[in-house]
Design an enzyme around this catalytic site. Structure first.
Site, short mmCIF file in Angstrom:
data_model
loop_
_atom_site.label_atom_id
_atom_site.label_comp_id
_atom_site.label_asym_id
_atom_site.label_seq_id
_atom_site.Cartn_x
_atom_site.Cartn_y
_atom_site.Cartn_z
N ASP A 295 0.82 -1.22 0.00
CA ASP A 295 0.00 0.00 0.00
C ASP A 295 0.85 1.26 0.00
O ASP A 295 0.66 2.17 0.81
CB ASP A 295 -0.94 0.01 1.21
N GLU B 4 -11.29 0.61 -3.42
CA GLU B 4 -10.53 1.07 -2.24
C GLU B 4 -9.34 1.90 -2.70
O GLU B 4 -9.20 2.17 -3.89
CB GLU B 4 -10.07 -0.13 -1.41
#
Ligand code: 6LW
Length: 536
Positions: free
Chosen positions: A13, A177
């Site tokens: 991420d 997301e």
């Protein structure tokens, strides 16, 4: 040349920002402490960890929790002299922002953003000075969406309309997301990931002339995915991306990806990669010409960052641990000490691995104050050596090294007393469930510990040697005369892949001590630890 992954090992991420000639990346850290490692580069090639954003227990509560809980995706941004990092502590408190004048820190105490639901928060400053928060709708939404709201950065409060603005490119797509908002040539670009953070991961983008929409999807969506390349393409899962513009106007994208080896096995979890981006018809094109994340790219013409690799050996001769070392859970009750140029781990604490049990949630292995200090596995093959002095006496007292994907998926080598004899033994701990492509979070299964081998040992000191050649793991012990003894060889480590263990982690190699909390205070002492990686 840029060599991918730019952050090898469990660094998922990634989020990137540029301040003049300096680039910064932060990544997720889940239940490891300190949290949110931050890296610096000036050339996009060499990256040096300059700190951990969340390095105080007041910023990062992890206990009680589970290993894939804690800190999810972070975003780093810079505006008017202040660095902002926003992220989610899914185990304690939710979404929060910390600020700093220097990226090395110190970073502020958390500013909790009340009523901000979901995960993957991001910040965007508009030309009119307004600040916006984008995030994902929380659980329970039949059709999860990305939402936006203006944010009052003085009060750290959402203000005005909170609007769901895009649900992704694919109808009813899985897990929209990791939203990030950008503005270019009068367009607001909303870039997200969808398909879930494993095999089907993909990056999609939409745009609007109005920040509250309506957003139109890029005709080329997904602008990046490896899911059509099949399960044996060496880089998979690519997604969860962030864009950065260089001073010369060119663009790059950082994203997570996984390197498979020994079959479809991702022991290192999700790592950080980078690729160039161009713009065509006012839409981004990732890795133009191939549309895939490549192993190498020509480096942009930027001032070179001095190469500062983590030293192979750590002699523990400082009064703080170097940045690459992590605890599992928030370290409490001083489970460790740094003194006499040794790392000392307290044995009278919990067992590093649970006893055999028949009812475990694979990915929800609980973390508490474990006597564990580890660093990420960053290569497919590596040699670890560690010098330990330890005098086990009581039952369940042990100490040694562990390759840990989570507390239910590990291989450890440890010293203990058995039948009044000191032994060294190698034990596999695993939950037998073969799942590929996704995490079955609710699986309940049996946890087994399997003895691979043990040898008698007549000294309180030992140099453990852990040799991993792809998925083949071997364990040795060097005695005081320098003679190397085999403990156990050729143990298949592919069950340590995150596709088997579930969860969001990548393998750690660490030192640990186990015992009984009620025992008298006692420490296992580590003089030094060496890690040398090879990509065979
Ligand atoms: C993260 C989400 C994701 O918050 O997985 O990569 C979650 N995608 O965006 C944990 O890493």
């Amino acid at each position: 040349m840029i060599n991918n992954p730019i952050l090898p090992g469990f660094y998922p991420d990634p989020s990137i920002c540029r301040v003049e000639d300096d680039f910064y990346i932060v990544t997720s850290s889940f239940s490891f402490f300190p949290g949110v490692p931050i890296f610096h580069s000036t050339d996009l090639v060499h990256w040096e960890q300059i700190g951990n954003v969340l390095d105080r227990t007041s910023q990062l509560a992890l206990n009680p929790g589970y290993i894939s809980g804690g800190i999810y995706a972070p975003t780093i941004r810079y505006h008017n002299g202040t660095f902002y990092m926003i992220t989610t502590n899914v185990s304690h408190g939710g979404n929060f922002i910390v600020t700093a004048k220097n990226p090395e820190g110190p970073w502020s105490e958390p500013h909790w953003v009340e009523s901000a639901e979901g995960i993957d928060p991001s910040l965007f400053w508009d030309d009119d000075g307004k600040v916006y928060y984008t995030g994902t709708t929380g659980n329970g939404y039949k059709t999860p969406m990305i939402w936006i709201s203006e944010l009052d950065l003085n009060e750290f409060k959402l203000v005005g309309e909170k609007k769901n603005i895009w649900g992704g490119a694919l109808v009813n797509c899985a897990s929209p997301e990791s939203p990030h908002m950008y503005k270019k040539d009068g367009w607001y670009y909303l870039m997200i990931s969808e398909g879930g953070t494993e095999f089907y991961h993909a990056v999609t983008v939409s745009r609007s002339k109005n920040i509250f929409g309506p957003y139109e999807g890029c005709p080329g969506n997904p602008i990046l995915t490896h899911r059509h390349l099949g399960m044996y393409y060496p880089i998979c899962n690519v997604g969860h991306a962030d864009l950065v513009q260089l001073k010369d106007g060119s663009w790059y994208m950082v994203m997570l990806g996984s390197r498979i080896y020994g079959g479809y096995h991702k022991n290192m979890g999700r790592e950080s990669f980078i690729a160039p981006v161009t713009w065509e018809n006012e839409w981004p094109v990732v890795s133009p010409g191939t549309g895939r994340v490549e192993w190498t790219y020509p480096a942009p013409a930027l001032p070179q960052t001095p190469e500062t690799a983590v030293p192979k050996r750590d002699n523990f001769d400082k009064d703080i641990l170097d940045y690459q070392w992590n605890f599992l859970g928030t370290p409490v009750n001083d489970v460790y000490k740094l003194e006499d140029s040794k790392l000392k781990l307290r044995t009278n604490t919990k067992q590093i691995c649970p006893e055999d049990s028949t009812d475990v949630w694979r990915t929800f292995a609980p973390v508490e104050a474990l006597s564990f200090v580890g660093r990420r596995q960053q290569h497919m093959s590596y040699i670890v050596k560690a010098c330990m002095t330890f005098t086990p006496v009581l039952p369940k007292e042990s100490a040694g090294l562990i390759i840990l994907q989570n507390l239910y998926h590990s291989i450890r080598v440890e010293m203990l007393m058995e039948n009044c004899k000191r032994v060294l033994r190698v034990i596999k701990g695993y939950v037998q469930l073969d799942t590929y492509l996704c995490h079955n979070y609710t699986d309940k299964a049996e946890y087994h510990q399997e003895m691979c081998n043990q040898v008698e040992w007549d000294s309180e000191s030992v140099i453990f040697v852990l040799k991993a050649e792809n998925q083949n793991n071997s364990f040795y012990a060097i005695d005081n005369s320098g003679k190397q003894h085999i403990i156990a060889e050729n143990i298949d480590g592919s069950f340590l892949g995150s596709e088997v263990s579930g969860g969001f982690i990548g393998a750690y190699i660490g030192m640990f001590a186990s015992g009984n909390p009620s025992d008298a205070e006692k420490y296992a002492e580590f003089d030094w630890f060496e890690y040398e990686g090879f990509n065979l």
